[in-house]
Design a protein around this motif. Sequence first.
Motif, PDB file in Angstrom:
ATOM      1  N   UNK A 141      52.042  63.685  44.556  1.00 42.78           N
ATOM      2  CA  UNK A 141      51.635  63.490  43.012  1.00 42.78           C
ATOM      3  C   UNK A 141      52.863  63.344  42.303  1.00 42.78           C
ATOM      4  N   UNK A 142      53.946  63.963  42.395  1.00 38.41           N
ATOM      5  CA  UNK A 142      55.274  63.725  41.746  1.00 38.41           C
ATOM      6  C   UNK A 142      56.393  64.770  42.266  1.00 38.41           C
ATOM      7  N   UNK A 143      57.549  64.182  41.901  1.00 40.75           N
ATOM      8  CA  UNK A 143      58.917  65.070  42.190  1.00 40.75           C
ATOM      9  C   UNK A 143      59.232  65.792  40.702  1.00 40.75           C
ATOM     10  N   UNK A 144      59.795  66.776  41.045  1.00 43.84           N
ATOM     11  CA  UNK A 144      59.963  67.711  39.973  1.00 43.84           C
ATOM     12  C   UNK A 144      61.396  68.581  40.123  1.00 43.84           C
ATOM     13  N   UNK A 145      62.147  68.613  39.131  1.00 46.60           N
ATOM     14  CA  UNK A 145      63.499  69.066  39.294  1.00 46.60           C
ATOM     15  C   UNK A 145      63.587  70.356  38.395  1.00 46.60           C
ATOM     16  N   UNK A 146      62.906  70.795  37.379  1.00 41.54           N
ATOM     17  CA  UNK A 146      63.110  71.672  36.472  1.00 41.54           C
ATOM     18  C   UNK A 146      61.749  72.542  36.243  1.00 41.54           C
ATOM     19  N   UNK A 147      60.610  72.357  35.582  1.00 38.94           N
ATOM     20  CA  UNK A 147      59.777  73.365  35.112  1.00 38.94           C
ATOM     21  C   UNK A 147      58.098  72.540  35.743  1.00 38.94           C
ATOM     22  N   UNK A 148      57.504  73.552  36.196  1.00 37.85           N
ATOM     23  CA  UNK A 148      56.221  73.207  36.777  1.00 37.85           C
ATOM     24  C   UNK A 148      55.452  74.494  36.115  1.00 37.85           C
ATOM     25  N   UNK A 149      54.276  74.228  35.042  1.00 36.21           N
ATOM     26  CA  UNK A 149      53.668  75.202  34.858  1.00 36.21           C
ATOM     27  C   UNK A 149      52.224  74.810  34.555  1.00 36.21           C
ATOM     28  N   UNK A 162      50.805  80.275  35.496  1.00 36.07           N
ATOM     29  CA  UNK A 162      51.632  80.095  36.535  1.00 36.07           C
ATOM     30  C   UNK A 162      52.736  79.179  36.408  1.00 36.07           C
ATOM     31  N   UNK A 163      53.805  79.549  36.673  1.00 35.65           N
ATOM     32  CA  UNK A 163      55.114  78.881  36.486  1.00 35.65           C
ATOM     33  C   UNK A 163      55.976  78.986  37.514  1.00 35.65           C
ATOM     34  N   UNK A 164      56.671  77.799  37.711  1.00 35.22           N
ATOM     35  CA  UNK A 164      57.691  77.634  38.649  1.00 35.22           C
ATOM     36  C   UNK A 164      59.221  77.073  38.332  1.00 35.22           C
ATOM     37  N   UNK A 165      60.097  77.419  37.950  1.00 32.61           N
ATOM     38  CA  UNK A 165      61.186  77.213  37.622  1.00 32.61           C
ATOM     39  C   UNK A 165      62.274  76.974  38.613  1.00 32.61           C
ATOM     40  N   UNK A 166      62.621  75.799  38.816  1.00 31.85           N
ATOM     41  CA  UNK A 166      63.576  75.164  39.950  1.00 31.85           C
ATOM     42  C   UNK A 166      64.925  75.350  39.544  1.00 31.85           C
TER      43      UNK A 166
END
Length: 502
Positions: free
Chosen positions: A241-249, A353-357
């Motif tokens: 779906x996408x690449x992510x480097x910072x925040x996923x919420x 639900x958050x993910x902080x890389x």
Amino acid sequence: MSSDSNVLDLSEVIAVTPVEKHGGQRNKDGFSDIELTPISCSRFAVHYVEKKRGRVWRPGRVTFKCQDPTVCREWIDRLQERLNQEYLRPRRLLVFVNPFGGKKRGVQIYQQKVAPLFDLARIKADVIVTERAGHAQDLLQELELNKLDGIVCVGGDGMFSEILNGLIVRTQQEAGVDKDWLAAELVRPHLRIGIIPAGSTDAVSYATVGVNDPVTSALHIIIGDCQPLDVSSVHYRSQLLRYNVSFLGYGFYGDVVRDSDLRRWMGPTRYDYSGFKKFCRRKIYEGEVAFLPCADQGSSPYDQIRCTEGCLVCKQAGEKNKPTPFNPSEEPRAVETFGPGGWQRVRGRFIAINAATNSCACKKTPKGVSPAAHLADGCTDLILIHATPRYRFLGHLLKHLTDSDRFNHSFIEVYRVREFKFRPVIIEETEDEQVEDEEAGVLSRRNRRRNTRRNSVWNCDGEIIDQPAVDVKVHCQLIKLFARGIEETKQSSCWPVGCFCA
């Protein structure tokens, strides 16, 4: 060496230029107005990085006088030759400028603050002003990149995300790697990415440099700083779906970005408006999260030491996660062992639900969503915010404005993970339905059970992912930035400055 002597680090010298007898004058932006003079000049200027308070960098200048013009020219040639030997310094860059992001000052910022510095450092820049969303990502699939030393984006986090996704996708295609395969060992792009902040939030720039300042970021690019960065790939049913480097919420932060996306005409204030609106509504989402903890990492989301320049945790992670050659004949395999040392599950009702890389720090939250998150340790901090009264959730949000421990709440769970999966729960509702009995000629009621989905969306570095069910995997140090991490003036547990990029 006498006590009144000064030393310039050659690695932070911007350029060496001949100057007029009386030297150049500084303009209002702090740049030197340089006029080149004939070979017979007897003065030359060394332009260097001058470090100000608050991690802000500015171009400094010191002028040297020689009695013999020949000696002056020899100094210039020798210093320039030495600068040319700095192999990490870029010589040619591809620059994408977003004229629509933030306060719509991208073109002005580049022309007035960045381009003069690139010219001074003899960097050739091919500039493209984007015309629409996704324009840069599309062009990166077509343009010739072999002669470049890096790609620069002048814009916000959305613009950076475009370039990130375009560069990684192209690299995998050229290497024959299936980007849709979650377990694939992705190939690292050889080009570094530079960020000139010109957006609304600029969280990636703030988290990797420590300040949102175009001149500071331009100087990091010029001297060739190198900072590896973790990247998360977001998948659904064997599709990237996408690449992510910072925040996923998901949940609250997903609802905020979906609402704010409809109000881009408001500028950066749209986030405050949408945030207040969604806080008042406080929707709850039910689902199940499965995750694979980083058991051998030696760090925790509750650590007090932040990831800074030359971070030891990131250095060790890079040594453990050396890339392996890609084998196209290798069969996909996915091993999921639940229990101690394996996958874990949490099911519940969540506000977010958050993910902080990385720390996700910005001007509004100087310490970030997860202050102890690292830039390049191969992990992301998974933050589960369970359903709680509105006033308690407000207390958690307000702690982002201070140095207080934002995780010190009974309704919050935090895990440092390598992978995680989220599946929303289907909610069954019962409703009464009126039907007409043709024989009796009357209306009667009957119960009808139906399945409905009350789902949010994912906020992926400020972009929207509509699919709620996702699989996420962190790829350790997949890309490199023209940055060095956050500089600290006090002594820390980090290693000395240096690029440890593979």
